[in-house]
Design a protein around this motif. Structure first.
Motif, PDB file in Angstrom:
ATOM      1  N   ALA A  18      -6.708  11.180   2.338  1.00  0.00           N
ATOM      2  CA  ALA A  18      -7.823  10.222   2.333  1.00  0.00           C
ATOM      3  C   ALA A  18      -7.306   8.784   2.379  1.00  0.00           C
ATOM      4  CB  ALA A  18      -8.685  10.437   1.085  1.00  0.00           C
ATOM      5  N   ASP A  19      -6.245   8.498   1.613  1.00  0.00           N
ATOM      6  CA  ASP A  19      -5.678   7.148   1.630  1.00  0.00           C
ATOM      7  C   ASP A  19      -5.135   6.795   3.006  1.00  0.00           C
ATOM      8  OD1 ASP A  19      -6.275   6.821  -1.023  1.00  0.00           O
ATOM      9  OD2 ASP A  19      -4.254   7.253  -1.752  1.00  0.00           O
ATOM     10  N   ALA A  65      -6.137   8.017   5.838  1.00  0.00           N
ATOM     11  CA  ALA A  65      -7.277   7.830   6.737  1.00  0.00           C
ATOM     12  C   ALA A  65      -7.864   6.432   6.583  1.00  0.00           C
ATOM     13  CB  ALA A  65      -8.338   8.902   6.461  1.00  0.00           C
ATOM     14  N   PHE A  66      -8.004   5.997   5.333  1.00  0.00           N
ATOM     15  CA  PHE A  66      -8.529   4.642   5.082  1.00  0.00           C
ATOM     16  C   PHE A  66      -7.623   3.590   5.705  1.00  0.00           C
ATOM     17  CE2 PHE A  66      -9.266   0.768   2.703  1.00  0.00           C
ATOM     18  CZ  PHE A  66     -10.644   0.748   2.554  1.00  0.00           C
ATOM     19  N   GLU A 116     -12.177   7.630   5.432  1.00  0.00           N
ATOM     20  CA  GLU A 116     -11.829   8.113   4.095  1.00  0.00           C
ATOM     21  C   GLU A 116     -12.797   9.208   3.641  1.00  0.00           C
ATOM     22  OE1 GLU A 116     -10.821   6.143  -0.243  1.00  0.00           O
ATOM     23  OE2 GLU A 116     -12.495   5.319   0.929  1.00  0.00           O
ATOM     24  N   ALA A 153     -12.184  12.385   5.616  1.00  0.00           N
ATOM     25  CA  ALA A 153     -10.967  13.066   5.138  1.00  0.00           C
ATOM     26  C   ALA A 153     -11.242  13.803   3.834  1.00  0.00           C
ATOM     27  CB  ALA A 153      -9.850  12.041   4.960  1.00  0.00           C
ATOM     28  N   ASN A 154     -11.988  13.185   2.947  1.00  0.00           N
ATOM     29  CA  ASN A 154     -12.356  13.842   1.686  1.00  0.00           C
ATOM     30  C   ASN A 154     -13.219  15.070   1.926  1.00  0.00           C
ATOM     31  OD1 ASN A 154     -11.116  12.496  -0.504  1.00  0.00           O
ATOM     32  ND2 ASN A 154     -12.483  10.744  -0.251  1.00  0.00           N
ATOM     33  N   SER A 157       0.829  -1.214   0.000  1.00  0.00           N
ATOM     34  CA  SER A 157       0.000   0.000   0.000  1.00  0.00           C
ATOM     35  C   SER A 157       0.857   1.256   0.000  1.00  0.00           C
ATOM     36  CB  SER A 157      -0.926   0.005   1.223  1.00  0.00           C
ATOM     37  OG  SER A 157      -0.182   0.202   2.412  1.00  0.00           O
ATOM     38  N   SER A 187     -13.033   2.208   8.147  1.00  0.00           N
ATOM     39  CA  SER A 187     -12.039   2.744   7.215  1.00  0.00           C
ATOM     40  C   SER A 187     -12.706   3.612   6.149  1.00  0.00           C
ATOM     41  CB  SER A 187     -11.233   1.606   6.576  1.00  0.00           C
ATOM     42  OG  SER A 187     -12.079   0.684   5.921  1.00  0.00           O
ATOM     43  N   ARG A 188     -13.870   3.185   5.676  1.00  0.00           N
ATOM     44  CA  ARG A 188     -14.584   3.975   4.671  1.00  0.00           C
ATOM     45  C   ARG A 188     -15.090   5.293   5.265  1.00  0.00           C
ATOM     46  NH1 ARG A 188     -14.897   5.716  -0.416  1.00  0.00           N
ATOM     47  NH2 ARG A 188     -17.034   5.934  -1.186  1.00  0.00           N
ATOM     48  N   ASP A 209      -5.786  13.348  -1.962  1.00  0.00           N
ATOM     49  CA  ASP A 209      -5.883  11.882  -2.001  1.00  0.00           C
ATOM     50  C   ASP A 209      -4.966  11.214  -0.981  1.00  0.00           C
ATOM     51  OD1 ASP A 209      -7.725  12.088  -4.013  1.00  0.00           O
ATOM     52  OD2 ASP A 209      -6.281  11.767  -5.635  1.00  0.00           O
ATOM     53  N   GLU A 210      -3.805  11.790  -0.726  1.00  0.00           N
ATOM     54  CA  GLU A 210      -2.879  11.192   0.230  1.00  0.00           C
ATOM     55  C   GLU A 210      -3.484  11.155   1.628  1.00  0.00           C
ATOM     56  OE1 GLU A 210       1.041  12.758   0.279  1.00  0.00           O
ATOM     57  OE2 GLU A 210       1.402  12.402  -1.856  1.00  0.00           O
TER      58      GLU A 210
END
Length: 433
Positions: free
Chosen positions: A336-337, A339-340, A322, A325-326, A236, A318-319, A333-334
């Protein structure tokens, strides 16, 4: 074909004692013959022990275990020889990236009768046939609009002789031959059934009249989860070959399975792999990630993965993180990723029966993710706290406000929670490849 006559096989003499069975993993295989009686293929069947009947609670998990044991456990040459293997596929796995672990020239995707036709299914079957897979329709026993809709996307049709009257078999066979389909007569249990199928022009034959499934076994690997989780954490983070090689060297059982995967015919290399680095390069990180996911999928414990509350909690948390964060930083994106990933790994210690600190120390995660999980520090730690409160049905708005996230109002948090739950439900119905 799912197994027939399970009750009468319950006393099969090869039944292993529970303590012995727990040391091994098993795969059943039943021959599929051609019109001359020669071996054409095998259907691969889930087996929990040496006893020759299935105990399937979850179709997707059972198939994942069959594929993992065939490719990485017992090995494709030992299970299939030079022949193809028919594998039961439900809708979840059909839409999963995991299906691409199977070399299309060695595996036939046998679509279970529980998979219903729609436009997205048609597109997916077209994609898979374009990738080289043959598609078989399982347990057909009557003409129907659904069967007609599926035919353009199928190569082989299996007609169930136990459920289908002879006149209907004859009608189906004539219709399917007119569409140029390969006909497979399944559940052939008597000489009369075989003679009738032969007379009606069937191409392939399968059933207890020819052979009961054979059960193959191989010693069970100790739990692969810790190594797989570390491997997925590296993947990841776009780890390089040196990092992946170092991690794999610490996990011999994962390496053995990876080498079996890369030395299968999936890659068409025409030679064996001589080193771990060569295996990583030949396989590619995407394929390694698929394999790691499959092994985790196949090793989810006693509960079907859809029914496992820990799986649901990890997925929805996790969703939620994400999405939050969005909402806070659109286009980042970093963030959000991260956070997931924080949500996914926040529950790993429960899977491994350890503490967060002990588990995450070995995973090599980014410091901000580790600090968020272990100490609830930083923005990711605040989001994790908010997700925990929201997931338990509490009022997370004051927590969000105290963390400096006033944009996460009660209405927004409620919407994010509902969206995360809906995402998990949709993921179960049809994972995106």
């Amino acid at each position: 074909m799912r197994d027939a006559s399970a009750a009468r096989l319950a006393g099969f003499p090869g039944h292993a004692q529970p303590d012995v069975a727990a040391q091994y993993v098993y795969v059943g295989r039943q021959p599929i013959l051609d019109r001359d009686g020669a071996l054409h293929a095998y259907e691969l069947l889930f087996r929990a022990g040496r006893y020759n009947y299935a105990e399937v609670n979850d179709d997707a998990q059972a198939t994942a275990q069959v594929v993992a044991r065939t490719i990485g456990g017992i090995g494709v040459p030992a299970v299939l020889g030079q022949h193809r293997g028919f594998v039961n596929i439900d809708r979840a796995l059909l839409f999963s990236d995991i299906v691409h672990l199977m070399p299309p020239e060695r595996f036939v995707l046998e679509i279970l009768e529980t998979v219903h036709y729609d436009a997205s299914l048609a597109r997916r079957l077209e994609e898979l046939r374009g990738a080289g897979f043959q598609i078989a329709l399982d347990d057909v026993h009557e003409p129907s609009d659904e069967l007609n809709a599926m035919l353009p996307y199928a190569d082989i049709v299996k007609i169930d002789f136990l459920q289908t009257p002879p006149r209907t078999v004859e009608k189906l066979a004539a219709m399917l031959r007119g569409h140029g389909k390969t006909l497979l007569a399944e559940k052939i249990e008597t000489r009369e059934d075989f003679a009738l199928a032969h007379e009606f022009g069937f191409d392939l034959f399968q059933g207890y009249f020819f052979a009961q499934p054979q059960v193959l076994a191989t010693p069970r690997n100790r739990s692969l989860r810790p190594g797989l989780l570390r491997l997925l954490a590296l993947l990841s983070g776009d780890a390089g070959i040196v990092e992946l090689e170092a991690e794999l060297k610490l996990n011999p059982s994962v390496v053995v399975q990876l080498l079996r995967l890369v030395n299968s015919s999936a890659f068409g290399l025409g030679r064996n792999i001589a080193s771990l680095r060569e295996a990583i390069i030949a396989t590619g990180t995407r394929q390694i990630a698929r394999w790691a996911q499959l092994l985790l999928y196949a090793d989810t414990g006693d509960l079907p993965w859809r029914a496992d509350p820990l799986v649901e909690l990890a997925a929805t948390r996790s969703r939620f993180m994400e999405l939050a964060a969005n909402w806070l930083r659109p286009g980042d994106d970093e963030f959000a990723d991260a956070a997931f990933m924080t949500g996914i790994f926040s529950l790993v210690h429960i899977v491994l029966d350890s503490t967060p600190d002990a588990v995450l120390e070995k995973l090599g995660l980014a410091p901000q993710i580790r600090e968020a999980i272990v100490a609830r520090k930083g923005e990711l730690g605040a989001l994790l706290l908010i997700a925990e409160v929201a997931g338990e049905g509490g009022d997370a708005a004051p927590v969000a406000a105290a963390a400096g996230f006033p944009a996460l109002t009660p209405d927004v948090l409620s919407d994010l929670n509902l969206s995360a739950a809906a995402w998990f439900g949709a993921h179960l119905a049809e994972p995106v490849a």
